[in-house]
Write a protein that holds these residues in place. Structure first.
Motif, PDB file in Angstrom:
ATOM      1  N   ARG A 111       0.816  -1.216   0.000  1.00  0.00           N
ATOM      2  CA  ARG A 111       0.000   0.000   0.000  1.00  0.00           C
ATOM      3  C   ARG A 111       0.849   1.266   0.000  1.00  0.00           C
ATOM      4  O   ARG A 111       0.567   2.209  -0.750  1.00  0.00           O
ATOM      5  CB  ARG A 111      -0.929  -0.001   1.209  1.00  0.00           C
ATOM      6  CG  ARG A 111      -1.836   1.224   1.269  1.00  0.00           C
ATOM      7  CD  ARG A 111      -2.569   1.290   2.594  1.00  0.00           C
ATOM      8  NE  ARG A 111      -3.564   0.243   2.701  1.00  0.00           N
ATOM      9  CZ  ARG A 111      -4.178  -0.083   3.845  1.00  0.00           C
ATOM     10  NH1 ARG A 111      -3.855   0.545   4.962  1.00  0.00           N
ATOM     11  NH2 ARG A 111      -5.095  -1.024   3.885  1.00  0.00           N
ATOM     12  N   ASP A 112       1.896   1.310   0.808  1.00  0.00           N
ATOM     13  CA  ASP A 112       2.710   2.522   0.903  1.00  0.00           C
ATOM     14  C   ASP A 112       3.378   2.842  -0.426  1.00  0.00           C
ATOM     15  O   ASP A 112       3.436   4.009  -0.840  1.00  0.00           O
ATOM     16  CB  ASP A 112       3.764   2.370   1.999  1.00  0.00           C
ATOM     17  CG  ASP A 112       3.158   2.345   3.391  1.00  0.00           C
ATOM     18  OD1 ASP A 112       1.985   2.756   3.543  1.00  0.00           O
ATOM     19  OD2 ASP A 112       3.847   1.904   4.326  1.00  0.00           O
ATOM     20  N   PHE A 113       3.888   1.816  -1.085  1.00  0.00           N
ATOM     21  CA  PHE A 113       4.554   2.036  -2.369  1.00  0.00           C
ATOM     22  C   PHE A 113       3.539   2.483  -3.415  1.00  0.00           C
ATOM     23  O   PHE A 113       3.799   3.403  -4.206  1.00  0.00           O
ATOM     24  CB  PHE A 113       5.267   0.769  -2.826  1.00  0.00           C
ATOM     25  CG  PHE A 113       6.208   0.984  -3.975  1.00  0.00           C
ATOM     26  CD1 PHE A 113       7.539   1.279  -3.756  1.00  0.00           C
ATOM     27  CD2 PHE A 113       5.757   0.898  -5.288  1.00  0.00           C
ATOM     28  CE1 PHE A 113       8.413   1.492  -4.821  1.00  0.00           C
ATOM     29  CE2 PHE A 113       6.612   1.108  -6.361  1.00  0.00           C
ATOM     30  CZ  PHE A 113       7.945   1.395  -6.122  1.00  0.00           C
ATOM     31  N   ALA A 114       2.377   1.836  -3.437  1.00  0.00           N
ATOM     32  CA  ALA A 114       1.335   2.221  -4.387  1.00  0.00           C
ATOM     33  C   ALA A 114       0.918   3.671  -4.168  1.00  0.00           C
ATOM     34  O   ALA A 114       0.688   4.424  -5.134  1.00  0.00           O
ATOM     35  CB  ALA A 114       0.134   1.292  -4.252  1.00  0.00           C
ATOM     36  N   ARG A 115       0.823   4.087  -2.914  1.00  0.00           N
ATOM     37  CA  ARG A 115       0.474   5.475  -2.606  1.00  0.00           C
ATOM     38  C   ARG A 115       1.567   6.428  -3.052  1.00  0.00           C
ATOM     39  O   ARG A 115       1.288   7.509  -3.588  1.00  0.00           O
ATOM     40  CB  ARG A 115       0.229   5.623  -1.091  1.00  0.00           C
ATOM     41  CG  ARG A 115       0.001   7.048  -0.609  1.00  0.00           C
ATOM     42  CD  ARG A 115      -1.101   7.747  -1.366  1.00  0.00           C
ATOM     43  NE  ARG A 115      -2.378   7.044  -1.242  1.00  0.00           N
ATOM     44  CZ  ARG A 115      -3.417   7.252  -2.028  1.00  0.00           C
ATOM     45  NH1 ARG A 115      -3.323   8.120  -3.038  1.00  0.00           N
ATOM     46  NH2 ARG A 115      -4.549   6.586  -1.855  1.00  0.00           N
ATOM     47  N   MET A 116       2.814   6.046  -2.846  1.00  0.00           N
ATOM     48  CA  MET A 116       3.927   6.886  -3.267  1.00  0.00           C
ATOM     49  C   MET A 116       3.887   7.115  -4.778  1.00  0.00           C
ATOM     50  O   MET A 116       4.096   8.234  -5.259  1.00  0.00           O
ATOM     51  CB  MET A 116       5.249   6.230  -2.855  1.00  0.00           C
ATOM     52  CG  MET A 116       6.497   7.022  -3.201  1.00  0.00           C
ATOM     53  SD  MET A 116       7.216   6.530  -4.798  1.00  0.00           S
ATOM     54  CE  MET A 116       7.826   4.888  -4.401  1.00  0.00           C
ATOM     55  N   VAL A 117       3.605   6.074  -5.539  1.00  0.00           N
ATOM     56  CA  VAL A 117       3.515   6.214  -6.998  1.00  0.00           C
ATOM     57  C   VAL A 117       2.323   7.082  -7.374  1.00  0.00           C
ATOM     58  O   VAL A 117       2.437   8.012  -8.188  1.00  0.00           O
ATOM     59  CB  VAL A 117       3.407   4.830  -7.672  1.00  0.00           C
ATOM     60  CG1 VAL A 117       3.136   4.979  -9.171  1.00  0.00           C
ATOM     61  CG2 VAL A 117       4.689   4.026  -7.453  1.00  0.00           C
ATOM     62  N   ALA A 118       1.176   6.805  -6.779  1.00  0.00           N
ATOM     63  CA  ALA A 118      -0.039   7.543  -7.120  1.00  0.00           C
ATOM     64  C   ALA A 118       0.078   9.029  -6.806  1.00  0.00           C
ATOM     65  O   ALA A 118      -0.526   9.863  -7.490  1.00  0.00           O
ATOM     66  CB  ALA A 118      -1.227   6.940  -6.385  1.00  0.00           C
ATOM     67  N   ASP A 119       0.862   9.371  -5.801  1.00  0.00           N
ATOM     68  CA  ASP A 119       1.011  10.771  -5.383  1.00  0.00           C
ATOM     69  C   ASP A 119       2.036  11.543  -6.209  1.00  0.00           C
ATOM     70  O   ASP A 119       2.198  12.751  -6.017  1.00  0.00           O
ATOM     71  CB  ASP A 119       1.409  10.847  -3.903  1.00  0.00           C
ATOM     72  CG  ASP A 119       0.265  10.497  -2.971  1.00  0.00           C
ATOM     73  OD1 ASP A 119      -0.899  10.477  -3.439  1.00  0.00           O
ATOM     74  OD2 ASP A 119       0.523  10.241  -1.784  1.00  0.00           O
ATOM     75  N   SER A 120       2.736  10.861  -7.096  1.00  0.00           N
ATOM     76  CA  SER A 120       3.778  11.522  -7.886  1.00  0.00           C
ATOM     77  C   SER A 120       3.384  11.608  -9.362  1.00  0.00           C
ATOM     78  O   SER A 120       3.345  10.590 -10.052  1.00  0.00           O
ATOM     79  CB  SER A 120       5.106  10.754  -7.772  1.00  0.00           C
ATOM     80  OG  SER A 120       6.039  11.232  -8.729  1.00  0.00           O
ATOM     81  N   PRO A 121       3.094  12.799  -9.874  1.00  0.00           N
ATOM     82  CA  PRO A 121       2.797  12.931 -11.304  1.00  0.00           C
ATOM     83  C   PRO A 121       3.927  12.403 -12.189  1.00  0.00           C
ATOM     84  O   PRO A 121       3.677  11.851 -13.265  1.00  0.00           O
ATOM     85  CB  PRO A 121       2.610  14.441 -11.489  1.00  0.00           C
ATOM     86  CG  PRO A 121       2.214  14.950 -10.142  1.00  0.00           C
ATOM     87  CD  PRO A 121       2.965  14.089  -9.165  1.00  0.00           C
ATOM     88  N   THR A 122       5.158  12.560 -11.733  1.00  0.00           N
ATOM     89  CA  THR A 122       6.305  12.080 -12.497  1.00  0.00           C
ATOM     90  C   THR A 122       6.267  10.569 -12.652  1.00  0.00           C
ATOM     91  O   THR A 122       6.476  10.029 -13.751  1.00  0.00           O
ATOM     92  CB  THR A 122       7.617  12.487 -11.812  1.00  0.00           C
ATOM     93  OG1 THR A 122       7.658  13.897 -11.677  1.00  0.00           O
ATOM     94  CG2 THR A 122       8.823  12.026 -12.625  1.00  0.00           C
ATOM     95  N   LEU A 123       5.982   9.856 -11.558  1.00  0.00           N
ATOM     96  CA  LEU A 123       5.943   8.398 -11.616  1.00  0.00           C
ATOM     97  C   LEU A 123       4.716   7.894 -12.367  1.00  0.00           C
ATOM     98  O   LEU A 123       4.788   6.888 -13.075  1.00  0.00           O
ATOM     99  CB  LEU A 123       5.976   7.816 -10.206  1.00  0.00           C
ATOM    100  CG  LEU A 123       7.309   7.930  -9.475  1.00  0.00           C
ATOM    101  CD1 LEU A 123       7.205   7.308  -8.087  1.00  0.00           C
ATOM    102  CD2 LEU A 123       8.434   7.266 -10.263  1.00  0.00           C
ATOM    103  N   VAL A 124       3.599   8.585 -12.227  1.00  0.00           N
ATOM    104  CA  VAL A 124       2.399   8.199 -12.971  1.00  0.00           C
ATOM    105  C   VAL A 124       2.670   8.299 -14.476  1.00  0.00           C
ATOM    106  O   VAL A 124       2.306   7.405 -15.251  1.00  0.00           O
ATOM    107  CB  VAL A 124       1.204   9.079 -12.572  1.00  0.00           C
ATOM    108  CG1 VAL A 124       0.023   8.860 -13.515  1.00  0.00           C
ATOM    109  CG2 VAL A 124       0.780   8.771 -11.136  1.00  0.00           C
ATOM    110  N   ALA A 125       3.340   9.374 -14.883  1.00  0.00           N
ATOM    111  CA  ALA A 125       3.672   9.543 -16.297  1.00  0.00           C
ATOM    112  C   ALA A 125       4.672   8.485 -16.761  1.00  0.00           C
ATOM    113  O   ALA A 125       4.548   7.942 -17.875  1.00  0.00           O
ATOM    114  CB  ALA A 125       4.245  10.936 -16.537  1.00  0.00           C
ATOM    115  N   ARG A 126       5.653   8.189 -15.923  1.00  0.00           N
ATOM    116  CA  ARG A 126       6.647   7.169 -16.283  1.00  0.00           C
ATOM    117  C   ARG A 126       5.999   5.799 -16.403  1.00  0.00           C
ATOM    118  O   ARG A 126       6.313   5.032 -17.321  1.00  0.00           O
ATOM    119  CB  ARG A 126       7.752   7.142 -15.221  1.00  0.00           C
ATOM    120  CG  ARG A 126       8.810   6.063 -15.428  1.00  0.00           C
ATOM    121  CD  ARG A 126       9.510   6.192 -16.753  1.00  0.00           C
ATOM    122  NE  ARG A 126      10.648   5.288 -16.832  1.00  0.00           N
ATOM    123  CZ  ARG A 126      11.186   4.857 -17.969  1.00  0.00           C
ATOM    124  NH1 ARG A 126      10.701   5.284 -19.137  1.00  0.00           N
ATOM    125  NH2 ARG A 126      12.221   4.037 -17.963  1.00  0.00           N
TER     126      ARG A 126
END
Length: 219
Positions: A111-126
């Protein structure tokens, strides 16, 4: 230089890469991806900034460190399928096996990692870019097997990749939601429950594709 010396150097490189990745992940989870700098990671791993960028040219690669495996995954699944199996059959079989082992490549990240990705526009785009690369690699593989019909290869790749995206996003959404029932009290995620639900969903999704592409690229 002896073979033994080369082996030790390669082992040291792997250890350094893993240490950098581990420290980066910890910092990303604590501070967020966008608020963590390469300098922060280098300091935590006790290496130079250049060492970090030598191992990970893009900051996103530190967070999504399975990116190469992910981008090539669908194409390799199809390339390695046994005789008598279609492209759809191979993707379905490998996906369900990945569910069984809770593979992080398909979205079992916690969950924590998924949240970290979801909260970052940069990672969502990547991540969106990596899904595109995944589809493109699959299209190339299918086109190699049927060189006379590249349009069909791209069409089948698009359908399989769309199903793959849907399942990945659904798994991540459930990971974020937790689906933990009473376990929510201790902030845990019921990965077994999520895997069971995704298994049912995956079978349904692949079943819907069966009439259209179930007979395509049978080896």
């Amino acid at each position: 230089m002896s073979t033994g010396t080369l082996g030790l150097r390669e082992q040291k490189k792997r250890e350094t890469r893993q240490a950098i990745s581990d420290h980066a992940t910890q910092l990303f989870l604590e501070r967020g991806f966008d608020r963590t700098t390469i300098a922060d990671i280098a300091a935590a791993a006790r290496v130079a900034k250049m060492t970090v960028t030598n191992y990970f040219p893009r900051k996103e690669d530190l967070a999504l460190d399975h990116h190469e495996e992910f981008a090539a995954g669908l194409a390799e699944t199809v390339a390695r399928r046994p005789a008598g199996e279609s492209a759809l059959g191979a993707v379905r079989r490998v996906y369900l096996a990945a569910l069984e082992r809770r593979d992080p490549v398909i979205g079992f990240t916690g969950r924590d990692f998924a949240r970290m990705v979801a909260d970052s526009p940069t990672l969502v785009a990547r991540l969106r870019d990596l899904h595109d690369q995944r589809e493109e690699a699959l299209a190339r593989q299918l086109a190699q097997e049927a060189p006379g019909d590249p349009v069909a290869a791209r069409a089948v790749a698009a359908q399989l990749a769309a199903a793959d995206r849907l399942l990945f996003r659904e798994l991540q959404a459930r990971m974020l939601a937790g689906e933990a029932g009473e376990a929510d009290e201790v902030d845990e995620v019921d990965e077994d429950g999520i895997a069971a639900a995704l298994g049912e969903l995956a079978r349904r999704v692949f079943e819907l594709l069966e009439p259209a592409i179930g007979d395509y690229a049978i080896r």
